[in-house]
Write an enzyme that holds these catalytic residues in place. Structure first.
Site, short mmCIF file in Angstrom:
data_model
loop_
_atom_site.label_atom_id
_atom_site.label_comp_id
_atom_site.label_asym_id
_atom_site.label_seq_id
_atom_site.Cartn_x
_atom_site.Cartn_y
_atom_site.Cartn_z
N ASP A 238 -7.96 1.90 -1.29
CA ASP A 238 -7.06 2.92 -0.77
C ASP A 238 -7.77 4.27 -0.83
OD1 ASP A 238 -3.66 3.09 -0.50
OD2 ASP A 238 -4.79 4.96 -0.74
N HIS B 288 0.89 -4.42 4.57
CA HIS B 288 -0.20 -4.30 3.59
C HIS B 288 0.35 -4.45 2.18
CE1 HIS B 288 1.35 -0.26 4.52
NE2 HIS B 288 1.13 0.05 3.25
P1 AMP Z 1 2.14 2.95 2.50
O1 AMP Z 1 2.44 4.39 2.15
O2 AMP Z 1 2.77 1.93 1.61
O3 AMP Z 1 2.41 2.69 3.97
O4 AMP Z 1 0.59 2.77 2.26
C1 AMP Z 1 -0.39 3.26 3.12
C2 AMP Z 1 -1.60 3.51 2.28
O5 AMP Z 1 -2.71 3.64 3.13
C3 AMP Z 1 -1.55 4.80 1.45
O6 AMP Z 1 -1.65 4.47 0.06
C4 AMP Z 1 -2.74 5.61 1.95
O7 AMP Z 1 -3.40 6.32 0.91
C5 AMP Z 1 -3.62 4.53 2.54
N1 AMP Z 1 -4.53 4.97 3.58
C6 AMP Z 1 -4.25 5.79 4.62
N2 AMP Z 1 -5.34 5.94 5.40
C7 AMP Z 1 -6.33 5.18 4.83
C8 AMP Z 1 -7.70 4.93 5.16
N3 AMP Z 1 -8.29 5.45 6.25
N4 AMP Z 1 -8.40 4.12 4.35
C9 AMP Z 1 -7.84 3.57 3.25
N5 AMP Z 1 -6.55 3.76 2.90
C10 AMP Z 1 -5.81 4.57 3.67
#
Ligand code: AMP
Ligand code: ZN
Length: 117
Positions: free
Chosen positions: A35, A103
């Protein structure tokens, strides 16, 4: 079409290699990557390669792939040497979901409070 790549989806772009990510595992059906904004010493996201908006939609359409996500989460935990860990599927904006591609968050490496916030 459900399951098809979505042009505006960040995680579909990671699956297709169009956006960089720190990938820790890949299988025929899943990708696991760190993440970008970690909330614990280990914070890995395990995603199906197919696009469904949340875990329940994935499980309804592709139960085998939903099981693959859970198995990969355990393998990530093993590789990170986590004795205890938490799998989180935020579902809906009110629960903090911001990316509409299913996810699993795999969190560990510190004490995890219960109940969660
Ligand atoms: P959610 O808020 O449960 O939808 O989780 C989405 C997650 O994706 C969050 O914890 C973000 O920090 C993570 N995230 C967003 N963009 C990226 C990226 N480019 N690479 C890795 N993680 C990401
Ligand atoms: Zn997607």
């Amino acid at each position: 079409m459900p399951g098809e790549p979505q042009a505006d989806c960040l995680f579909c772009k990671i699956v297709e290699g169009q956006i960089p990510a720190t990938i820790v595992r890949e299988s025929d059906t899943t990708v696991a990557f760190r993440d970008i904004n970690p909330q614990a010493p280990t914070h890995v996201l395990v995603i199906p390669k197919v696009h469904y908006e949340n875990a329940a939609a994935l499980a309804a359409a592709e139960p085998t792939i939903a099981a693959d996500v859970l198995r990969e989460a355990q393998t990530v935990a093993d590789e990170e040497k986590l004795e205890s860990y938490r799998i989180v599927f935020n579902t809906g904006a009110g629960a903090g979901q911001t990316v509409w591609h299913a996810h699993a968050h795999v969190l560990g490496g510190r004490g995890l409070e219960w109940p969660p916030g």
